[in-house]
Design a protein around this motif. Structure first.
Motif, PDB file in Angstrom:
ATOM      1  N   GLN A  57       0.836  -1.203   0.000  1.00  0.00           N
ATOM      2  CA  GLN A  57       0.000   0.000   0.000  1.00  0.00           C
ATOM      3  C   GLN A  57       0.872   1.254   0.000  1.00  0.00           C
ATOM      4  N   GLN A  58       0.344   2.313  -0.560  1.00  0.00           N
ATOM      5  CA  GLN A  58       1.042   3.590  -0.606  1.00  0.00           C
ATOM      6  C   GLN A  58       0.719   4.402   0.654  1.00  0.00           C
ATOM      7  N   ILE A  59       1.255   3.953   1.787  1.00  0.00           N
ATOM      8  CA  ILE A  59       1.059   4.675   3.042  1.00  0.00           C
ATOM      9  C   ILE A  59       2.419   5.076   3.591  1.00  0.00           C
ATOM     10  N   SER A  60       2.422   6.057   4.466  1.00  0.00           N
ATOM     11  CA  SER A  60       3.670   6.596   4.993  1.00  0.00           C
ATOM     12  C   SER A  60       4.360   5.604   5.921  1.00  0.00           C
ATOM     13  N   GLU A  61       5.663   5.847   6.138  1.00  0.00           N
ATOM     14  CA  GLU A  61       6.436   4.991   7.046  1.00  0.00           C
ATOM     15  C   GLU A  61       5.889   5.089   8.470  1.00  0.00           C
ATOM     16  N   GLU A  62       5.450   6.278   8.835  1.00  0.00           N
ATOM     17  CA  GLU A  62       4.904   6.478  10.179  1.00  0.00           C
ATOM     18  C   GLU A  62       3.656   5.628  10.391  1.00  0.00           C
ATOM     19  N   ALA A  63       2.795   5.568   9.384  1.00  0.00           N
ATOM     20  CA  ALA A  63       1.591   4.738   9.477  1.00  0.00           C
ATOM     21  C   ALA A  63       1.968   3.264   9.542  1.00  0.00           C
ATOM     22  N   GLN A  64       2.957   2.860   8.763  1.00  0.00           N
ATOM     23  CA  GLN A  64       3.420   1.476   8.817  1.00  0.00           C
ATOM     24  C   GLN A  64       3.967   1.137  10.200  1.00  0.00           C
ATOM     25  N   THR A  65       4.687   2.069  10.794  1.00  0.00           N
ATOM     26  CA  THR A  65       5.236   1.859  12.131  1.00  0.00           C
ATOM     27  C   THR A  65       4.126   1.722  13.160  1.00  0.00           C
TER      28      THR A  65
END
Length: 156
Positions: A57-65
């Motif tokens: 998915q095209q989500i930010s690293e912060e969201a992945q964290t």
């Protein structure tokens, strides 16, 4: 939780809206509430492609964290949790080592040849700066004698 960006909160909420209710029920309501409050502040629309895996998915690293922390703390069993803690500790150690090498004040950065080149460049810059001075400054007679004496003893 105050340091979470609005965009990351919105991305996490969108992912959680598309997750099974049984998994969402394991997350404390206070965390979901904080994420929703932050997500409301973000005005742009975030769309997820349901045909792609979560990692794609095209989500930010912060969201992945944030999602990784939620997974580790609320959805994992004890074995997987301890395994993830080991991985996190290893990654932190690698990151700390990289920072230590990067900002080590005692690390010798230049070899002798580059040091000589740097000294020559510095001397040239000093000469250029003295030529550009607005007022010509003459040193006192006793300072000039002192410098000549020091240069004489340095040569030997």
């Amino acid at each position: 939780m105050d340091e979470i960006s609005k965009q990351a909160a919105k991305e996490v909420i969108n992912v959680l809206y598309n997750t099974e209710i049984s998994l969402i029920a394991k997350i404390p309501y206070s965390i979901i509430k904080i994420l929703e409050e932050k997500a409301i502040e973000y005005k742009d629309e975030i769309k997820l492609d349901m045909s792609l895996n979560l990692f794609e998915q095209q989500i930010s690293e912060e969201a992945q964290t944030i999602l990784a922390i939620i997974y580790k703390d609320f959805w994992c069993d004890k074995e997987k949790q301890s395994e993830m803690n080991k991985i996190i500790k290893e990654k932190e150690a690698e990151y700390d080592k990289e920072l230590e090498e990067k900002y080590d004040p005692f690390k010798k950065i230049y070899n002798q040849e580059s040091q000589k080149e740097n000294l020559e460049i510095i001397k040239e810059n000093k000469n250029e700066d003295s030529e550009k001075a607005l007022i010509k400054f003459n040193k006192k007679w006793y300072l000039r004698i002192f410098e000549k004496v020091i240069r004489f003893f340095r040569k030997k």
